[in-house]
Design a protein around this motif. Structure first.
Motif, PDB file in Angstrom:
ATOM      1  N   ASP A 161       0.831  -1.206   0.000  1.00  0.00           N
ATOM      2  CA  ASP A 161       0.000   0.000   0.000  1.00  0.00           C
ATOM      3  C   ASP A 161       0.867   1.259   0.000  1.00  0.00           C
ATOM      4  O   ASP A 161       1.992   1.242  -0.476  1.00  0.00           O
ATOM      5  CB  ASP A 161      -0.974  -0.032   1.183  1.00  0.00           C
ATOM      6  N   ASP A 162       0.369   2.329   0.577  1.00  0.00           N
ATOM      7  CA  ASP A 162       0.997   3.647   0.481  1.00  0.00           C
ATOM      8  C   ASP A 162       2.301   3.691   1.283  1.00  0.00           C
ATOM      9  O   ASP A 162       2.322   3.411   2.474  1.00  0.00           O
ATOM     10  CB  ASP A 162       0.025   4.709   1.005  1.00  0.00           C
ATOM     11  N   VAL A 163       3.392   4.042   0.609  1.00  0.00           N
ATOM     12  CA  VAL A 163       4.694   4.125   1.286  1.00  0.00           C
ATOM     13  C   VAL A 163       5.209   5.561   1.363  1.00  0.00           C
ATOM     14  O   VAL A 163       6.339   5.789   1.807  1.00  0.00           O
ATOM     15  CB  VAL A 163       5.747   3.248   0.566  1.00  0.00           C
TER      16      VAL A 163
ATOM     17  N   LEU B 184       7.576   6.251  -5.583  1.00  0.00           N
ATOM     18  CA  LEU B 184       6.278   6.289  -4.913  1.00  0.00           C
ATOM     19  C   LEU B 184       6.330   7.037  -3.583  1.00  0.00           C
ATOM     20  O   LEU B 184       5.342   7.077  -2.853  1.00  0.00           O
ATOM     21  CB  LEU B 184       5.766   4.860  -4.693  1.00  0.00           C
ATOM     22  N   GLY B 185       7.501   7.590  -3.271  1.00  0.00           N
ATOM     23  CA  GLY B 185       7.601   8.463  -2.109  1.00  0.00           C
ATOM     24  C   GLY B 185       8.269   7.886  -0.884  1.00  0.00           C
ATOM     25  O   GLY B 185       8.360   8.557   0.154  1.00  0.00           O
ATOM     26  N   ALA B 186       8.738   6.652  -0.965  1.00  0.00           N
ATOM     27  CA  ALA B 186       9.420   6.055   0.184  1.00  0.00           C
ATOM     28  C   ALA B 186      10.862   6.547   0.280  1.00  0.00           C
ATOM     29  O   ALA B 186      11.483   6.915  -0.722  1.00  0.00           O
ATOM     30  CB  ALA B 186       9.402   4.534   0.073  1.00  0.00           C
TER      31      ALA B 186
ATOM     32  N   VAL C  84      10.112  -3.439   5.653  1.00  0.00           N
ATOM     33  CA  VAL C  84      11.173  -4.273   5.090  1.00  0.00           C
ATOM     34  C   VAL C  84      10.535  -5.090   3.979  1.00  0.00           C
ATOM     35  O   VAL C  84       9.495  -5.726   4.171  1.00  0.00           O
ATOM     36  CB  VAL C  84      11.820  -5.188   6.134  1.00  0.00           C
ATOM     37  N   PHE C  85      11.159  -5.054   2.810  1.00  0.00           N
ATOM     38  CA  PHE C  85      10.586  -5.653   1.610  1.00  0.00           C
ATOM     39  C   PHE C  85      11.620  -6.542   0.932  1.00  0.00           C
ATOM     40  O   PHE C  85      12.812  -6.229   0.920  1.00  0.00           O
ATOM     41  CB  PHE C  85      10.141  -4.546   0.648  1.00  0.00           C
TER      42      PHE C  85
ATOM     43  N   THR D 122       6.116  -3.069   9.045  1.00  0.00           N
ATOM     44  CA  THR D 122       5.569  -4.103   8.165  1.00  0.00           C
ATOM     45  C   THR D 122       6.676  -4.795   7.392  1.00  0.00           C
ATOM     46  O   THR D 122       7.573  -4.141   6.843  1.00  0.00           O
ATOM     47  CB  THR D 122       4.586  -3.490   7.150  1.00  0.00           C
ATOM     48  N   PHE D 123       6.576  -6.127   7.356  1.00  0.00           N
ATOM     49  CA  PHE D 123       7.431  -6.913   6.465  1.00  0.00           C
ATOM     50  C   PHE D 123       6.572  -7.497   5.365  1.00  0.00           C
ATOM     51  O   PHE D 123       5.474  -7.993   5.611  1.00  0.00           O
ATOM     52  CB  PHE D 123       8.118  -8.048   7.221  1.00  0.00           C
TER      53      PHE D 123
END
Length: 271
Positions: free
Chosen positions: A48-50, A72-74, A122-123, A151-152
């Motif tokens: 979702d939104d990062v 996307l803004g992260a 963390v992705f 969130t992972f």
């Protein structure tokens, strides 16, 4: 061969194929530079939104997904074992005027490489777990890098997919599902370019069951929010037997084949 030498063999392979991948149609760097997002629907919907969030991308290769998160803004940091990949990622970042950070490090040394910095997200995704010998240590690294409430997310080839191969025009079990031992693999080409030959043909990979992945994350203190399985792949895993569909996913041509090809896990760190 000991583990250190296995990892070195894998590093040689990844360093060599980075330049091949940069030129490949599979990665299509030119389209990415023109503004294309390389992230897929699974991660875009689940993460979702990062915007404004700090995001750590483990095993980021040369950073196209990492840089897509940045667009996307992260506030992104990419980690990868390959120094060639990290150099290319940083070059792309600088060329595009983005604000990503890339660090060359063994994934198990990530906390120290980042001075134990914590992240909102963390992705990691698509073809990462097979390169890891210790899935429990990997899960602890993720927990250590997450902020409380963080969130992972992982989208990855399904462990069932990893044990299957085509044999005499049939899909058969070729490898054990439960196997803690490293698997010695050899390939003259890369998944991204099946025409260019490489000199570093040998790698070592590991099979992890879905249960072991889930339990490792739970044991590391994460709460599983969702576990999903999908009947499609992010690339043509079985050449000639799959077709690219309008939604961008590869599926078996035969409707009789109904095996899981991807899975995703979303988890949170509650403490």
């Amino acid at each position: 061969m000991n583990l250190e030498n296995m990892i070195h063999k894998n590093l040689l392979r990844w360093n060599e194929i980075t330049s091949i991948h940069e030129k490949s149609a599979f990665y299509d760097v030119a389209q990415f530079k023109a503004g294309a997002c390389t992230l897929k629907s699974i991660e875009l919907e689940e993460v979702d939104d990062v915007k404004g969030k700090s995001l750590l991308h483990l095993q980021c290769h040369f950073g196209l997904d990492t840089l897509s998160w940045a667009r996307l803004g992260a506030r992104v940091t990419g980690i990868d074992l390959s120094d060639e990949a990290v150099t290319l990622a940083q070059s792309l970042n600088d060329e595009l005027g983005l604000d990503a950070r890339f660090i060359c490090s063994d994934v198990y040394k990530t906390p120290a490489a980042l001075n134990h910095e914590k992240f909102d997200v963390v992705f990691t995704s698509y073809g990462v777990l097979c390169w890891l010998a210790d899935i429990e240590a990997w899960a602890r690294i993720i927990s250590d890098c997450l902020k409380p409430g963080g969130t992972f997310f992982i989208a990855e080839g399904h462990p069932v997919e990893n044990i299957l191969e085509w044999d005499n025009e049939a899909l058969k079990v070729a490898y054990p599902y439960f196997d803690p031992e490293p698997i010695e693999c050899s390939s003259e080409t890369s998944y991204a370019d099946r025409t260019t030959k490489v000199s570093n043909t040998d790698t070592y990979q590991w099979q992890h069951s879905l249960g072991s992945i889930v339990c490792a994350l739970i044991d590391a203190g994460l709460t599983i929010e969702s576990l999903k399985e999908y009947p499609f792949s992010s690339y043509e895993k079985y050449p000639g037997y799959m077709e690219l569909c309008e939604d961008g996913w590869w599926r078996f041509k035969s409707k009789e084949l109904n095996a899981p090809l991807l899975f995703s896990i979303k988890a949170t760190k509650t403490k």
